[in-house]
Design an enzyme around this catalytic site. Structure first.
Site, PDB file in Angstrom:
ATOM      1  N   SER A  82       0.836  -1.203   0.000  1.00  0.00           N
ATOM      2  CA  SER A  82       0.000   0.000   0.000  1.00  0.00           C
ATOM      3  C   SER A  82       0.871   1.253   0.000  1.00  0.00           C
ATOM      4  O   SER A  82       2.016   1.242   0.437  1.00  0.00           O
ATOM      5  CB  SER A  82      -0.885   0.003   1.236  1.00  0.00           C
ATOM      6  N   LYS A  83       0.268   2.327  -0.503  1.00  0.00           N
ATOM      7  CA  LYS A  83       0.991   3.591  -0.605  1.00  0.00           C
ATOM      8  C   LYS A  83       1.426   4.068   0.788  1.00  0.00           C
ATOM      9  O   LYS A  83       2.541   4.545   0.965  1.00  0.00           O
ATOM     10  CB  LYS A  83       0.065   4.631  -1.244  1.00  0.00           C
ATOM     11  N   ARG A  84       0.534   3.853   1.747  1.00  0.00           N
ATOM     12  CA  ARG A  84       0.859   4.285   3.105  1.00  0.00           C
ATOM     13  C   ARG A  84       2.146   3.621   3.588  1.00  0.00           C
ATOM     14  O   ARG A  84       3.016   4.240   4.171  1.00  0.00           O
ATOM     15  CB  ARG A  84      -0.295   3.923   4.046  1.00  0.00           C
TER      16      ARG A  84
ATOM     17  N   LEU B 206       4.510   2.426   1.679  1.00  0.00           N
ATOM     18  CA  LEU B 206       5.676   2.886   0.924  1.00  0.00           C
ATOM     19  C   LEU B 206       6.168   4.242   1.420  1.00  0.00           C
ATOM     20  O   LEU B 206       7.288   4.636   1.158  1.00  0.00           O
ATOM     21  CB  LEU B 206       5.335   2.965  -0.563  1.00  0.00           C
ATOM     22  N   GLU B 207       5.286   4.933   2.109  1.00  0.00           N
ATOM     23  CA  GLU B 207       5.694   6.247   2.617  1.00  0.00           C
ATOM     24  C   GLU B 207       6.476   6.159   3.927  1.00  0.00           C
ATOM     25  O   GLU B 207       6.959   7.155   4.424  1.00  0.00           O
ATOM     26  CB  GLU B 207       4.478   7.158   2.747  1.00  0.00           C
TER      27      GLU B 207
END
Ligand code: GLU
Length: 470
Positions: free
Chosen positions: A242-244, A246-247
């Site tokens: 998920s993008k979260r 990856l952040e």
């Protein structure tokens, strides 16, 4: 030929697990081969690149210990080099100025899509001569496109084997917004050559960029490097992360109490494993055993539980003095005045520690006993009166030991003699609870050894009082 690799992040986001895995594989390959590992910051995208992300990358690499073998290279400082090559391509008729507007391109794209074709640039401006373009540039804006030769580009990928691309599907790609603003595929192709990179090791998401970079390198008469594309990192559900997630920066893991050794071990298993199927690998072993041929093609599943397990393992096995250094930032400043005692605490507590951040909470009872419930003092079904009698007995024993003989061995011998008479649980449990006030803690002998005679006696008295009042 001496091996030279580069880790080439764009500072457009935090230094993620994916980035760190790429950096580690490059670094390990270089170390294993006795080659060089370089850091190249790909900051040509002025809008999206930020200094804070560059710092995050540099500090993350430092924390992991992935040091580069030379100065950091920043693409933003190399525009003259790119300009020379852009001019070379333009003057040689291998690239051209394209004046198509965004609207024109969009119409073209829609038309191709409606015919079921994969969109690509039509090549409308290909015929505009260099001279004509120079004139039009005085009052029009344009981008620079590469004349993609129509052919099949094939290369051997160390991980994936033979890979082929038909360039006809790619079309004439934009390689620069203008002479001062070159774009990724172009700058990567130039720098890999200029820096004499022998192996490009990067994520699979870049596989489709490789034929573009090879085509550019061929047009300029360069030999291209070897390529190895690392598998995608997937979540436990085998889907894209998920993008979260990856952040998350690597430094978030540092702040959350993970050891760099655990992260390194975790990262190395994301797409690679040693010949002997072991899970715990120190840096030395990783360097010795790392081999690109053993990198898997299929997605690497990221399992956070494994990271927790590895972290606990490295915490447990790290020498106490070393672990103490890692723990320092998480320890309240006023505790640090008692370094000898803290080190003893580290020694007995490290086996229970999952993260460095747990340390203050897990060990605060050494500094302040909490008001625990009286019943916690009773081992299983033991009656209050029995526990009380046992604690009184323990108190007498402890008080009798002269302060200068108050050594672990002596205490152990005396207390253990009592367990023979009164039962192990009946003696050791209430004593441990009296000293810690906790459901779980190191054993009572370790606690006595750290707390010292006076504090031990005082804490047993508190327990006795609690039981008497009941
Ligand atoms: N700058 C690219 C990225 O951060 C990597 C490019 C490369 O390794 O060639 O994804």
């Amino acid at each position: 030929m001496s091996i030279k690799v580069r880790f080439a992040p764009s500072p457009t986001g935090p230094f993620s697990v994916g980035n760190a895995r790429t950096a580690l594989f490059n670094w390990l390959f270089a170390k294993h081969e006795g080659g060089e590992f370089l850091l190249r910051i790909e900051d040509t995208d002025k809008e999206r690149s930020e200094k804070k992300f560059e710092d995050d990358i540099i500090h993350g690499l430092e924390w992991l210990g992935l040091t580069s073998n030379g100065e950091i290279i920043r693409q933003s400082e190399r525009s003259e080099i790119y300009k020379t090559y852009l001019n070379k391509l333009l003057e040689g008729g291998l690239a051209y100025w394209c004046f198509c507007t965004t609207e024109e391109l969009e119409i073209e794209r829609q038309a191709q899509l409606s015919q079921g074709l994969a969109p690509k640039y039509s090549g409308r401006c290909r015929g505009i001569s260099h001279e004509e373009a120079q004139k039009r540039l005085q009052n029009e804006t344009a981008v620079i496109r590469f004349k993609m030769p129509e052919k099949t580009i094939s290369f051997h990928d160390i991980v994936r084997g033979k890979v082929e691309f038909k360039t006809a599907l790619i079309g004439d790609i934009i390689i620069a917004k203008n002479l001062k603003e070159p774009l990724y595929n172009f700058t990567a192709a130039i720098d890999d050559f200029e820096m004499k990179i022998t192996h490009v090791i990067r994520g699979e998401d870049h596989l489709s960029n490789t034929p573009k970079q090879i085509a550019l390198q061929e047009a300029l008469g360069f030999n291209h490097p070897h390529y190895a594309h690392l598998p995608l990192i997937l979540g436990p559900d085998r889907k894209k992360l998920s993008k979260r997630f990856l952040e998350h920066s690597l430094l978030d893991y540092k702040n959350a109490g993970y050891l760099p050794q655990a992260l390194m071990n975790f990262l190395v298993l994301l797409g690679w494993h040693p010949e002997e199927d072991k899970e715990i690998l120190g840096i030395g072993e990783m360097i010795k055993e790392f081999n690109l041929k053993r990198v898997q093609k299929g997605g690497a599943i990221m399992n956070s539980e494994k990271l927790e397990w590895l972290n606990a393992h490295y915490i447990k096995t790290l020498p106490t003095n070393e672990l103490f250094e890692y723990l320092k930032p998480f320890i309240p400043a006023f505790w640090l005045n008692q370094e000898t005692m803290i080190k003893k605490i580290v020694e007995v507590e490290k086996i229970r520690l999952k993260r460095l951040t747990d340390f203050p909470k897990q060990t605060s009872f050494f500094f302040m006993l909490s008001d625990y419930p009286k019943d916690l003092l009773n081992w299983k079904e033991t009656e209050n009166s029995v526990t009380l009698a046992n604690l009184k007995k323990i108190s007498e024993i402890v008080k009798k030991i002269p302060t200068d003989e108050f050594l672990k061995e002596g205490i152990e011998k005396n207390i253990m003699a009592l367990t023979k008479e009164k039962g192990r649980g009946e003696v050791l449990w209430p004593l441990r609870v009296a000293l810690s006030g906790e459901e779980a803690s190191p054993g009572p002998i370790e606690l006595i050894d750290i707390l010292g005679k006076d504090e031990t006696v005082a804490r047993i008295e508190i327990a006795i009082k609690k039981l008497k009042n009941g």
